[in-house]
Write a protein that holds these residues in place. Structure first.
Motif, PDB file in Angstrom:
ATOM      1  N   THR A   1       0.534  -1.565  -0.283  1.00  0.00           N
ATOM      2  CA  THR A   1       0.200   0.059   0.196  1.00  0.00           C
ATOM      3  C   THR A   1       1.064   1.053  -0.018  1.00  0.00           C
ATOM      4  OG1 THR A   1      -1.784  -1.243   0.736  1.00  0.00           O
ATOM      5  CG2 THR A   1      -1.742   1.316   0.884  1.00  0.00           C
ATOM      6  N   LYS A   2       0.373   2.023  -0.849  1.00  0.00           N
ATOM      7  CA  LYS A   2       1.836   3.461  -0.856  1.00  0.00           C
ATOM      8  C   LYS A   2       0.039   4.610  -1.160  1.00  0.00           C
ATOM      9  CE  LYS A   2       4.942   5.986  -3.459  1.00  0.00           C
ATOM     10  NZ  LYS A   2       5.569   6.096  -4.150  1.00  0.00           N
ATOM     11  N   GLY A   3      -0.022   5.168   0.398  1.00  0.00           N
ATOM     12  CA  GLY A   3      -0.763   6.281   0.264  1.00  0.00           C
ATOM     13  C   GLY A   3      -2.648   5.300  -0.222  1.00  0.00           C
ATOM     14  N   ASP A   4      -2.929   6.120  -0.443  1.00  0.00           N
ATOM     15  CA  ASP A   4      -4.384   5.684  -0.630  1.00  0.00           C
ATOM     16  C   ASP A   4      -4.793   3.798  -2.053  1.00  0.00           C
ATOM     17  OD1 ASP A   4      -4.726   7.152  -3.244  1.00  0.00           O
ATOM     18  OD2 ASP A   4      -6.470   8.195  -2.600  1.00  0.00           O
ATOM     19  N   LYS A   5      -2.943   4.199  -2.484  1.00  0.00           N
ATOM     20  CA  LYS A   5      -3.408   3.439  -3.772  1.00  0.00           C
ATOM     21  C   LYS A   5      -2.585   1.621  -3.421  1.00  0.00           C
ATOM     22  CE  LYS A   5      -2.703   7.469  -6.705  1.00  0.00           C
ATOM     23  NZ  LYS A   5      -4.196   6.744  -7.901  1.00  0.00           N
ATOM     24  N   ILE A   6      -3.556   0.951  -4.576  1.00  0.00           N
ATOM     25  CA  ILE A   6      -2.626  -0.429  -3.964  1.00  0.00           C
ATOM     26  C   ILE A   6      -1.610  -0.665  -4.882  1.00  0.00           C
ATOM     27  CG2 ILE A   6      -3.037  -2.148  -4.166  1.00  0.00           C
ATOM     28  CD1 ILE A   6      -4.732  -1.725  -1.785  1.00  0.00           C
ATOM     29  N   VAL A   7      -0.091  -1.593  -4.437  1.00  0.00           N
ATOM     30  CA  VAL A   7       0.900  -1.251  -5.227  1.00  0.00           C
ATOM     31  C   VAL A   7       1.380  -3.094  -5.447  1.00  0.00           C
ATOM     32  CG1 VAL A   7       3.069  -1.465  -5.073  1.00  0.00           C
ATOM     33  CG2 VAL A   7       2.024   0.596  -3.890  1.00  0.00           C
ATOM     34  N   VAL A   8       0.656  -2.822  -7.284  1.00  0.00           N
ATOM     35  CA  VAL A   8       1.206  -4.565  -7.555  1.00  0.00           C
ATOM     36  C   VAL A   8       2.519  -4.170  -8.237  1.00  0.00           C
ATOM     37  CG1 VAL A   8       0.024  -6.663  -8.198  1.00  0.00           C
ATOM     38  CG2 VAL A   8      -1.348  -5.226  -7.502  1.00  0.00           C
ATOM     39  N   ARG A   9       3.396  -5.401  -7.852  1.00  0.00           N
ATOM     40  CA  ARG A   9       5.134  -5.453  -8.129  1.00  0.00           C
ATOM     41  C   ARG A   9       5.210  -6.831  -8.434  1.00  0.00           C
ATOM     42  NH1 ARG A   9       6.740  -3.914  -3.526  1.00  0.00           N
ATOM     43  NH2 ARG A   9       6.638  -1.317  -3.391  1.00  0.00           N
ATOM     44  N   GLY A  10       5.933  -7.108  -9.242  1.00  0.00           N
ATOM     45  CA  GLY A  10       6.171  -8.621 -10.351  1.00  0.00           C
ATOM     46  C   GLY A  10       7.491  -7.995 -10.562  1.00  0.00           C
ATOM     47  N   ASN A  11       7.743  -9.456 -11.895  1.00  0.00           N
ATOM     48  CA  ASN A  11       9.171  -9.159 -12.585  1.00  0.00           C
ATOM     49  C   ASN A  11       8.255  -9.968 -13.559  1.00  0.00           C
ATOM     50  OD1 ASN A  11       8.127 -12.022 -11.820  1.00  0.00           O
ATOM     51  ND2 ASN A  11      10.211 -12.417 -13.103  1.00  0.00           N
ATOM     52  N   THR A  12       7.097  -9.768 -14.171  1.00  0.00           N
ATOM     53  CA  THR A  12       6.819 -10.472 -15.659  1.00  0.00           C
ATOM     54  C   THR A  12       5.289  -9.673 -15.052  1.00  0.00           C
ATOM     55  OG1 THR A  12       5.847 -11.896 -15.278  1.00  0.00           O
ATOM     56  CG2 THR A  12       7.621 -11.768 -15.909  1.00  0.00           C
ATOM     57  N   TYR A  13       4.718  -8.378 -17.071  1.00  0.00           N
ATOM     58  CA  TYR A  13       2.946  -8.647 -16.679  1.00  0.00           C
ATOM     59  C   TYR A  13       2.426  -9.466 -15.999  1.00  0.00           C
ATOM     60  CZ  TYR A  13       4.837  -3.980 -18.020  1.00  0.00           C
ATOM     61  OH  TYR A  13       5.354  -2.705 -18.093  1.00  0.00           O
ATOM     62  N   VAL A  14       2.659 -10.314 -16.360  1.00  0.00           N
ATOM     63  CA  VAL A  14       1.451 -11.871 -15.709  1.00  0.00           C
ATOM     64  C   VAL A  14       1.782 -11.794 -14.696  1.00  0.00           C
ATOM     65  CG1 VAL A  14       1.981 -14.313 -16.582  1.00  0.00           C
ATOM     66  CG2 VAL A  14       1.920 -13.154 -18.331  1.00  0.00           C
ATOM     67  N   ASN A  15       2.863 -12.172 -14.502  1.00  0.00           N
ATOM     68  CA  ASN A  15       3.024 -12.404 -12.445  1.00  0.00           C
ATOM     69  C   ASN A  15       2.127 -10.680 -11.793  1.00  0.00           C
ATOM     70  OD1 ASN A  15       4.035 -14.744 -12.679  1.00  0.00           O
ATOM     71  ND2 ASN A  15       5.717 -13.477 -12.724  1.00  0.00           N
ATOM     72  N   ILE A  16       2.423  -9.459 -12.225  1.00  0.00           N
ATOM     73  CA  ILE A  16       1.775  -9.118 -11.587  1.00  0.00           C
ATOM     74  C   ILE A  16       0.137  -8.762 -11.913  1.00  0.00           C
ATOM     75  CG2 ILE A  16       1.123  -6.550 -11.961  1.00  0.00           C
ATOM     76  CD1 ILE A  16       4.243  -5.777 -13.224  1.00  0.00           C
ATOM     77  N   SER A  17      -0.327  -9.637 -12.954  1.00  0.00           N
ATOM     78  CA  SER A  17      -1.919  -9.349 -13.416  1.00  0.00           C
ATOM     79  C   SER A  17      -2.220 -11.330 -12.230  1.00  0.00           C
ATOM     80  CB  SER A  17      -1.601  -9.870 -14.652  1.00  0.00           C
ATOM     81  OG  SER A  17      -1.531  -8.880 -15.548  1.00  0.00           O
ATOM     82  N   ALA A  18      -1.549 -11.512 -12.102  1.00  0.00           N
ATOM     83  CA  ALA A  18      -1.976 -12.832 -11.222  1.00  0.00           C
ATOM     84  C   ALA A  18      -2.191 -11.921  -9.975  1.00  0.00           C
ATOM     85  CB  ALA A  18      -0.815 -13.767 -11.339  1.00  0.00           C
ATOM     86  N   GLY A  19      -0.882 -11.479  -9.448  1.00  0.00           N
ATOM     87  CA  GLY A  19      -1.495 -10.870  -8.084  1.00  0.00           C
ATOM     88  C   GLY A  19      -2.128  -9.410  -7.893  1.00  0.00           C
ATOM     89  N   VAL A  20      -2.716  -9.126  -8.923  1.00  0.00           N
ATOM     90  CA  VAL A  20      -3.885  -7.934  -9.523  1.00  0.00           C
ATOM     91  C   VAL A  20      -5.165  -8.913  -9.283  1.00  0.00           C
ATOM     92  CG1 VAL A  20      -5.713  -6.811 -10.532  1.00  0.00           C
ATOM     93  CG2 VAL A  20      -3.752  -5.862 -10.801  1.00  0.00           C
ATOM     94  N   ARG A  21      -5.080 -10.194  -9.617  1.00  0.00           N
ATOM     95  CA  ARG A  21      -6.397 -11.145  -9.314  1.00  0.00           C
ATOM     96  C   ARG A  21      -6.375 -11.551  -7.853  1.00  0.00           C
ATOM     97  NH1 ARG A  21      -6.218 -16.433  -8.912  1.00  0.00           N
ATOM     98  NH2 ARG A  21      -8.465 -18.036  -8.952  1.00  0.00           N
TER      99      ARG A  21
END
Length: 281
Positions: free
Chosen positions: A54-74
């Protein structure tokens, strides 16, 4: 005036960079404007992972590929917002204020995560348009898929190859199956059933496949294209003088023949297949 143009360009730069982020674009397809609630961070790592923070009022989703970041979003949508995404519902409704997260990290050593088979393409996907495929690629990304089968438009490769081998359009039409039966044709089970394909079908599917591949690659996926295994029309011995094995019938359907790997023209025909595949896709 020049200074003003530079100022305006710099003001627009964050928007341009934001639009270039495929995960933010995915979020906005789930709900218009959803991406403004998230910070997407792609970082270098040899290990496949995603992190939530979390950063301020936003959710941070971090990863080494866009697929892995997308999995984090889910993961966030499922376990923090209790949102269910499925093949029948790829939409969300975010609250005005998102629940904060305590930093968590998930890793996997499963680096190759494959999806789909030929049958799926004909059972479920035979008549999908780009809008439906776009949702499917989003769904795959959010489930961590990074190596999907990309079989759309394979018939276009075969058509080009067979024409260069001397087959006529009519003969090609008798060999390649119709849209809902392409899987069983590609698996060497039958010829021509449900065909012939109209000429505009080939251009339509070629265009669709190029869109599919572009999006998959944008997400960092490595799509799997069908290879050449030696399948040839059942009359290839008579028509081209090839050394083939007659595969007989499958449930009453005429099966394609199998070209012997020791035939002097096997490499030539395989090379022609891959040349046409590469040229198209």
């Amino acid at each position: 005036m020049k200074g003003l143009r530079i100022f305006l360009w710099l003001m627009l730069l964050p928007v341009v960079l934001h639009a270039a982020n495929p995960v933010s674009a995915l979020l906005d397809r789930l709900e218009k404007g959803a991406s403004k609630h998230f910070i997407i961070e792609k970082v270098k790592s040899d290990l496949d992972f995603f992190e939530l923070d979390t950063k301020g009022d936003k959710i941070v989703v971090r990863g080494n590929t866009y697929v892995n970041i997308s999995a984090g979003v889910r993961w966030y949508l499922k376990y923090y917002l209790h949102t269910n995404l499925s093949w029948n519902n790829m939409e969300i409704s975010l609250p005005a204020k998102l629940p904060a997260v305590k930093k968590e990290r998930h890793e996997t050593d499963c680096t190759l995560r494959y999806d789909l088979n030929y049958c799926t393409h004909s059972y479920s996907m035979a008549f999908w348009d780009w809008e439906r495929w776009e949702k499917e690629i989003d769904w795959m990304a959010m489930h961590g898929i990074n190596m999907p089968l990309a079989a759309v438009g394979t018939e276009c490769v075969w058509r080009n190859m067979l024409l260069k081998l001397g087959y006529s359009e009519e003969e090609v039409g008798k060999f390649i199956a119709g849209p809902a039966f392409l899987a069983w044709w590609e698996m060497n089970n039958l010829e021509g059933w449900g065909g012939p394909l109209p000429q505009n079908w080939y251009k339509q599917q070629e265009t669709l496949q190029k869109k599919i591949l572009a999006r998959m690659k944008e997400m960092g996926m490595k799509p799997v294209l069908p290879g050449y295994c030696g399948m040839v029309p059942h009359d290839a011995k008579k028509r081209l003088g090839l050394n083939v094995t007659d595969a007989g019938k499958w449930n009453g359907y005429q099966r394609p023949a199998n070209l012997s790997p020791t035939d002097s023209r096997f490499t030539e025909i395989a090379d022609l297949y891959y040349k046409e595949l590469t040229k198209l896709y």
